[in-house]
Write a protein that holds these residues in place. Structure first.
Motif, PDB file in Angstrom:
ATOM      1  N   GLU A 164       0.822  -1.205   0.000  1.00  0.00           N
ATOM      2  CA  GLU A 164       0.000   0.000   0.000  1.00  0.00           C
ATOM      3  C   GLU A 164       0.857   1.256   0.000  1.00  0.00           C
ATOM      4  O   GLU A 164       0.539   2.240  -0.691  1.00  0.00           O
ATOM      5  CB  GLU A 164      -0.937   0.004   1.213  1.00  0.00           C
ATOM      6  N   LEU A 168       0.802   4.315  -2.819  1.00  0.00           N
ATOM      7  CA  LEU A 168       0.470   5.690  -2.464  1.00  0.00           C
ATOM      8  C   LEU A 168       1.604   6.674  -2.739  1.00  0.00           C
ATOM      9  O   LEU A 168       1.449   7.877  -2.511  1.00  0.00           O
ATOM     10  CB  LEU A 168       0.111   5.773  -0.969  1.00  0.00           C
ATOM     11  N   ARG A 276      -7.279   6.259  13.882  1.00  0.00           N
ATOM     12  CA  ARG A 276      -8.665   5.932  13.562  1.00  0.00           C
ATOM     13  C   ARG A 276      -8.933   4.524  14.078  1.00  0.00           C
ATOM     14  O   ARG A 276      -8.053   3.867  14.607  1.00  0.00           O
ATOM     15  CB  ARG A 276      -8.886   5.957  12.043  1.00  0.00           C
ATOM     16  N   GLY A 277     -10.152   4.047  13.897  1.00  0.00           N
ATOM     17  CA  GLY A 277     -10.434   2.663  14.233  1.00  0.00           C
ATOM     18  C   GLY A 277     -11.194   2.516  15.531  1.00  0.00           C
ATOM     19  O   GLY A 277     -11.922   3.399  15.963  1.00  0.00           O
ATOM     20  N   ARG A 321      -1.866  11.206   3.980  1.00  0.00           N
ATOM     21  CA  ARG A 321      -2.809  10.191   3.510  1.00  0.00           C
ATOM     22  C   ARG A 321      -2.866   9.040   4.511  1.00  0.00           C
ATOM     23  O   ARG A 321      -1.828   8.528   4.938  1.00  0.00           O
ATOM     24  CB  ARG A 321      -2.389   9.677   2.129  1.00  0.00           C
ATOM     25  N   GLU A 322      -4.078   8.669   4.865  1.00  0.00           N
ATOM     26  CA  GLU A 322      -4.269   7.583   5.819  1.00  0.00           C
ATOM     27  C   GLU A 322      -4.143   6.246   5.109  1.00  0.00           C
ATOM     28  O   GLU A 322      -4.543   6.095   3.951  1.00  0.00           O
ATOM     29  CB  GLU A 322      -5.650   7.697   6.472  1.00  0.00           C
ATOM     30  N   LEU A 323      -3.576   5.273   5.816  1.00  0.00           N
ATOM     31  CA  LEU A 323      -3.439   3.933   5.257  1.00  0.00           C
ATOM     32  C   LEU A 323      -4.682   3.103   5.545  1.00  0.00           C
ATOM     33  O   LEU A 323      -5.183   3.110   6.666  1.00  0.00           O
ATOM     34  CB  LEU A 323      -2.205   3.233   5.836  1.00  0.00           C
ATOM     35  N   ALA A 324      -5.153   2.388   4.541  1.00  0.00           N
ATOM     36  CA  ALA A 324      -6.310   1.519   4.731  1.00  0.00           C
ATOM     37  C   ALA A 324      -5.945   0.300   5.563  1.00  0.00           C
ATOM     38  O   ALA A 324      -6.776  -0.216   6.314  1.00  0.00           O
ATOM     39  CB  ALA A 324      -6.854   1.083   3.369  1.00  0.00           C
ATOM     40  N   ARG A 325      -4.706  -0.153   5.463  1.00  0.00           N
ATOM     41  CA  ARG A 325      -4.308  -1.386   6.145  1.00  0.00           C
ATOM     42  C   ARG A 325      -3.961  -1.179   7.617  1.00  0.00           C
ATOM     43  O   ARG A 325      -3.789  -2.155   8.339  1.00  0.00           O
ATOM     44  CB  ARG A 325      -3.119  -2.024   5.425  1.00  0.00           C
ATOM     45  N   SER A 326      -3.809   0.060   8.043  1.00  0.00           N
ATOM     46  CA  SER A 326      -3.484   0.324   9.446  1.00  0.00           C
ATOM     47  C   SER A 326      -4.111   1.640   9.873  1.00  0.00           C
ATOM     48  O   SER A 326      -3.716   2.705   9.366  1.00  0.00           O
ATOM     49  CB  SER A 326      -1.967   0.381   9.656  1.00  0.00           C
ATOM     50  N   PRO A 327      -5.070   1.604  10.798  1.00  0.00           N
ATOM     51  CA  PRO A 327      -5.706   2.840  11.240  1.00  0.00           C
ATOM     52  C   PRO A 327      -4.782   3.747  12.039  1.00  0.00           C
ATOM     53  O   PRO A 327      -5.128   4.892  12.310  1.00  0.00           O
ATOM     54  CB  PRO A 327      -6.859   2.343  12.114  1.00  0.00           C
ATOM     55  N   ALA A 330      -0.160   7.043   8.902  1.00  0.00           N
ATOM     56  CA  ALA A 330      -0.414   7.999   7.827  1.00  0.00           C
ATOM     57  C   ALA A 330       0.907   8.306   7.131  1.00  0.00           C
ATOM     58  O   ALA A 330       1.996   8.129   7.699  1.00  0.00           O
ATOM     59  CB  ALA A 330      -1.044   9.278   8.372  1.00  0.00           C
TER      60      ALA A 330
END
Length: 343
Positions: A164, A168, A276-277, A321-327, A330
């Motif tokens: 990822e 990105l 996040r999360g 940018r935030e990573l989808a695989r880890s909340p 970034a």
């Protein structure tokens, strides 16, 4: 594993009608019980199928007298099930605590249990004085088993995030050289070299020895003092800045920027202070931040603060940018200005 509370019980603990610290005490007991079960091979023995206490004792080579109460706690905390006099792993145990699991979380649990029990003893004194205890890496180096688990954890996280991260981070056209500061495992550098044929990478880390493997070259060195190769197309700082207090982290950003050619790209991946999360993500993030400060003098630096360091180092930073695989992670990219545009 959290005790499964009824809504009424949960409300009582939250409202102060029941002693909330009791849940932490149970968690402490459960942590030790899981460690004992892993050491005795109980979860792996149960992976083959349900067993009675006697059968499990014989399989693991332990005395039934002590095994029964251990299984009782594992059952009460959700790690073992009982059916018709037989014990079996719960789905969560099968997924996370057996040696054949995709992720053997038991090694992570062992590492963090040792960190908390052996490194947090002086926490109150450190908070009172405002001076971190430090000493994490010398302590880790003296514990080869934990050091191996720690570095495996870093490698595993990088292996999970690398695809990822590369997607990105479009690199400048014609990029051929990449400098990875602190990525001793080589996962990120290898992923970029795989995505950009013809690229070579130099990895500088205090925990490596000098060697080469295909397009990758490792160089041992302290990130704050070592001589760093210049003229790079891309330099990356991935999960590194949080190990330093703000002044040293800012200095490291400036050193990283200085390795770039004009127009080169500096890429930063970091754990964020407020991930996040889920509530569990937030709670672990808070504990991680406390451990960073107490054992390393580090911190989870705010994204705006890091962007300011990048700008001060003569770079133009883009959006985070935030990573989808880890909340909790970034990423930001920043381009180094030419000298006539800097300042």
């Amino acid at each position: 594993m959290p005790v499964e509370l009824t809504p009424g019980e949960a409300a009582a603990f939250r409202g102060g009608d029941a002693p909330a610290p009791m849940l932490d005490l149970i968690g402490l007991m459960a942590c030790h019980a899981v460690g004992a079960a892993r050491s005795l091979g109980l979860f792996d023995a149960l992976a083959a199928g349900p067993l009675t206490t006697g059968e499990l004792a014989a399989s693991a080579g332990v005395a039934p007298a002590g095994l029964e109460p251990l299984l009782g706690l594992l059952h009460a905390t959700g790690y073992v099930e009982r059916h018709d006099g037989r014990h079996a792993n719960t789905p969560a145990t099968t997924a996370w605590l057996c040696s054949g699991s995709g992720t053997d979380y038991g090694r992570i649990l062992d590492l963090w249990q040792a960190i908390v029990e052996e490194q947090w003893g002086g926490l109150a004194a450190s908070v009172r004085s405002g001076v971190p205890a430090g000493g994490f890496y010398p302590w880790l180096a003296a514990r080869p088993d934990l050091s191996a688990a720690f570095h495996d954890l870093q490698r595993g996280l990088a292996g999970w995030l690398a695809e990822e991260v590369v997607s990105l981070t479009p690199l400048p056209e014609g990029s051929r050289s990449l400098l990875d500061l602190g990525g001793g495992h080589g996962e990120y550098a290898r992923a970029f070299c795989g995505a950009y044929p013809g690229m070579s990478a130099t990895i500088v880390d205090a925990a490596v020895t000098g060697r080469s493997d295909g397009p990758l070259t490792w160089q041992e060195g302290d990130l704050l003092t070592a001589g760093l190769p210049g003229g790079q197309d891309v330099t990356v700082l991935f999960n590194v800045l949080h190990g330093f207090a703000a002044p040293d982290a800012a200095a490291l950003v400036a050193r990283a920027a200085a390795t770039l050619r004009p127009g080169g790209l500096l890429v930063v991946l970091e754990s964020v202070p407020e991930p996040r999360g889920t509530a569990a993500d937030l709670a672990f993030g808070a504990g991680f931040a406390l451990n960073l400060w107490h054992t390393q003098g580090g911190a989870l630096h705010a994204t705006g603060t890091i962007s300011g360091w990048l700008e001060a180092a003569g770079c133009v930073a883009g959006p985070w940018r935030e990573l989808a695989r880890s909340p909790s992670h970034a990423l930001v990219t920043a381009q180094r200005l030419s000298p006539r545009h800097a300042g």
